[in-house]
Design an enzyme around this catalytic site. Sequence first.
Site, PDB file in Angstrom:
ATOM      1  N   ASP A 187       0.822  -1.213   0.000  1.00 16.04           N
ATOM      2  CA  ASP A 187       0.000   0.000   0.000  1.00 16.04           C
ATOM      3  C   ASP A 187       0.855   1.261   0.000  1.00 16.04           C
ATOM      4  O   ASP A 187       0.482   2.271   0.599  1.00 16.04           O
ATOM      5  CB  ASP A 187      -0.973  -0.011   1.185  1.00 16.04           C
TER       6      ASP A 187
ATOM      7  N   THR B 288      -5.781 -12.071   3.697  1.00 15.82           N
ATOM      8  CA  THR B 288      -6.924 -11.412   3.068  1.00 15.82           C
ATOM      9  C   THR B 288      -8.065 -12.408   2.829  1.00 15.82           C
ATOM     10  O   THR B 288      -9.129 -12.017   2.358  1.00 15.82           O
ATOM     11  CB  THR B 288      -6.513 -10.773   1.724  1.00 15.82           C
TER      12      THR B 288
ATOM     13  N   LYS C 165       0.089   4.472  -8.482  1.00 12.95           N
ATOM     14  CA  LYS C 165       0.365   5.842  -8.914  1.00 12.95           C
ATOM     15  C   LYS C 165       1.668   5.900  -9.710  1.00 12.95           C
ATOM     16  O   LYS C 165       1.757   6.594 -10.724  1.00 12.95           O
ATOM     17  CB  LYS C 165       0.485   6.711  -7.662  1.00 12.95           C
TER      18      LYS C 165
ATOM     19  N   GLN D 228       1.918  -6.748  -3.381  1.00  8.82           N
ATOM     20  CA  GLN D 228       2.433  -6.697  -2.003  1.00  8.82           C
ATOM     21  C   GLN D 228       3.786  -5.961  -1.972  1.00  8.82           C
ATOM     22  O   GLN D 228       3.976  -5.075  -2.784  1.00  8.82           O
ATOM     23  CB  GLN D 228       2.538  -8.087  -1.374  1.00  8.82           C
TER      24      GLN D 228
ATOM     25  N   GLY E 106      -4.256  -4.565  -3.987  1.00 12.84           N
ATOM     26  CA  GLY E 106      -5.249  -3.532  -4.233  1.00 12.84           C
ATOM     27  C   GLY E 106      -4.559  -2.269  -4.677  1.00 12.84           C
ATOM     28  O   GLY E 106      -3.767  -1.701  -3.943  1.00 12.84           O
ATOM     29  N   HIS E 107      -4.798  -1.888  -5.915  1.00 16.44           N
ATOM     30  CA  HIS E 107      -4.277  -0.600  -6.380  1.00 16.44           C
ATOM     31  C   HIS E 107      -5.451   0.335  -6.517  1.00 16.44           C
ATOM     32  O   HIS E 107      -6.466  -0.044  -7.083  1.00 16.44           O
ATOM     33  CB  HIS E 107      -3.700  -0.679  -7.799  1.00 16.44           C
TER      34      HIS E 107
ATOM     35  N   LYS F 130       1.905   2.064  -5.371  1.00 18.90           N
ATOM     36  CA  LYS F 130       2.550   1.599  -6.610  1.00 18.90           C
ATOM     37  C   LYS F 130       1.713   1.931  -7.841  1.00 18.90           C
ATOM     38  O   LYS F 130       2.254   2.222  -8.889  1.00 18.90           O
ATOM     39  CB  LYS F 130       2.764   0.076  -6.557  1.00 18.90           C
TER      40      LYS F 130
HETATM   41  P1  IMP Z   1      -2.383 -13.170   2.053  1.00 21.52           P
HETATM   42  O1  IMP Z   1      -1.560 -12.553   0.967  1.00 21.52           O
HETATM   43  O2  IMP Z   1      -3.867 -12.994   1.852  1.00 21.52           O
HETATM   44  O3  IMP Z   1      -2.003 -14.605   2.320  1.00 21.52           O
HETATM   45  O4  IMP Z   1      -2.073 -12.390   3.431  1.00 21.52           O
HETATM   46  C1  IMP Z   1      -0.788 -12.458   4.033  1.00 21.52           C
HETATM   47  C2  IMP Z   1      -0.388 -11.111   4.596  1.00 21.52           C
HETATM   48  O5  IMP Z   1      -0.109 -10.201   3.540  1.00 21.52           O
HETATM   49  C3  IMP Z   1      -1.461 -10.443   5.455  1.00 21.52           C
HETATM   50  O6  IMP Z   1      -0.824  -9.739   6.505  1.00 21.52           O
HETATM   51  C4  IMP Z   1      -2.102  -9.468   4.484  1.00 21.52           C
HETATM   52  O7  IMP Z   1      -2.741  -8.395   5.151  1.00 21.52           O
HETATM   53  C5  IMP Z   1      -0.895  -9.019   3.708  1.00 21.52           C
HETATM   54  N1  IMP Z   1      -1.217  -8.517   2.368  1.00 21.52           N
HETATM   55  C6  IMP Z   1      -1.563  -9.234   1.288  1.00 21.52           C
HETATM   56  N2  IMP Z   1      -1.760  -8.433   0.234  1.00 21.52           N
HETATM   57  C7  IMP Z   1      -1.509  -7.181   0.641  1.00 21.52           C
HETATM   58  C8  IMP Z   1      -1.511  -5.903  -0.019  1.00 21.52           C
HETATM   59  O8  IMP Z   1      -1.755  -5.750  -1.230  1.00 21.52           O
HETATM   60  N3  IMP Z   1      -1.197  -4.837   0.765  1.00 21.52           N
HETATM   61  C9  IMP Z   1      -0.872  -4.972   2.075  1.00 21.52           C
HETATM   62  N4  IMP Z   1      -0.849  -6.126   2.711  1.00 21.52           N
HETATM   63  C10 IMP Z   1      -1.161  -7.232   2.007  1.00 21.52           C
END
Ligand code: IMP
Length: 430
Positions: free
Chosen positions: A13, A128, A18, A223, A40-41, A16
């Site tokens: 978050d 998530t 942008k 991520q 999530g963008h 990216k």
């Molecule tokens: P997962 O990717 O759903 O398995 O979650 C694993 C960890 O990565 C958790 O702490 C999520 O909140 C974090 N996470 C996954 N995708 C994102 C993202 O796009 N932004 C921030 N944290 C993320």
Amino acid sequence: MPVIVLVGAQWGDEGKGKATDLLGDRLDYVVKFNGGNNAGHTVVIKGEKYALHLLPSGILTPGVVPVIGNGVVIDLAVLFQEIDGLESRGIDTSRLRISANAHVIPSYNRSMDKVAERYLGARRIGTTGRGIGPTYADKMNRVGIRVQDLFDESILRQKVEAALSFKNQVLSKIYNRQAVKPDDVVGELLSYVERLRPYVGDTALELSEALDAGKVVLCEAGQATLLDVDHGTYPFVTSSNATAGGACTGSGIPPTRIDRVVAVLKAFTSRVGEGPFPTELHDKFGDHLREVGHEYGTTTGRPRRIGWLDLVMARYAQRINGVTDFVLTKLDNYDDLDEIPVCVAYEVNGVRHDEMPISQTDFHHAIPIFETLPGWKEDISGARTFEDLPKDAQHFVEFVEARIRARISVVGVGPARDQVIERHSVLSGA
Ligand code: IMP
């Protein structure tokens, strides 16, 4: 011609989308190489807000070919929801390319993700819940379902049955859930086949040919560095390689073709989910930054945990990714503060650490050592050159830059596409 890798320097978050957007008209291909719809963008174009979870943000730029690489895990229902959502707003998605080797997220892995988290209780990861971890686990266990399997019904059925022969035992005997019927899974996956077909190809070959033809390719990480399964704060990480090395394995582009690595660094830190966070704030400053920065998860809507900028982490991100250029985002979120603490090192059991501690135990116990910089108390959202910034904001940028081993080429001063200061071209190194 150049391959640029774009990564997040913190826990995700960072903004990216942008950065991708800023590069938009200079790019020919944008490749997503890891993760799935856990990302999530949010991209704002002409006042319109687009929240994308699975599709590469390049999908919004006419002329750019968006690619979902082999390293991605795809929830097909989400894929087509996003495609339909964009098409209904007049965005052409026909350029999209999808690797035949990418894995799909079968519905049973979403169930596995949720029940496993519930089962872990206080030891949960805070995922998530999108089935990301179980799908990557299947990939490594060699019981995953790939996009190409959907085009051979008998192979698909065999693979789904093989996966479920074990998973159904776990679902019913450990988690006390109903077993899943292979026919239901196969039926659901097959329902997407005809819509999927035109997008699917050998994307590694297509990218190689594009590079030979002089095209510019951006590999965009989902991520971020500290969520990388190898280099992040394990086990509180995602299940893929979100660092620059993942761009090669997740796309089929070899390391020798990569020219630039751009990392997005938010002017403060945020994290969703569980895990250690040395500079975390539990006070009015954290609440303030969360509100002015709209720091709520794009995917889950969860309020993000907020902390001060951590330069130990940024230096680590530079080293692990080989960052050539940083994009510093959300500098304007500090406009109202009198002073801004920045973490320059940690103290662990009385010892100063300028680099990330080797063990998670030490990282859990890290106490930030701060230097406090003066705030500028001015609206900087209209600044378009470095000289437009008040002296104290310039000083902040220079202070950070001097401690992260790479230049800060772009500074973000607001959510809109044009609210940036471009100090150097991230494409040329000039
Ligand atoms: P997962 O990717 O759903 O398995 O979650 C694993 C960890 O990565 C958790 O702490 C999520 O909140 C974090 N996470 C996954 N995708 C994102 C993202 O796009 N932004 C921030 N944290 C993320």
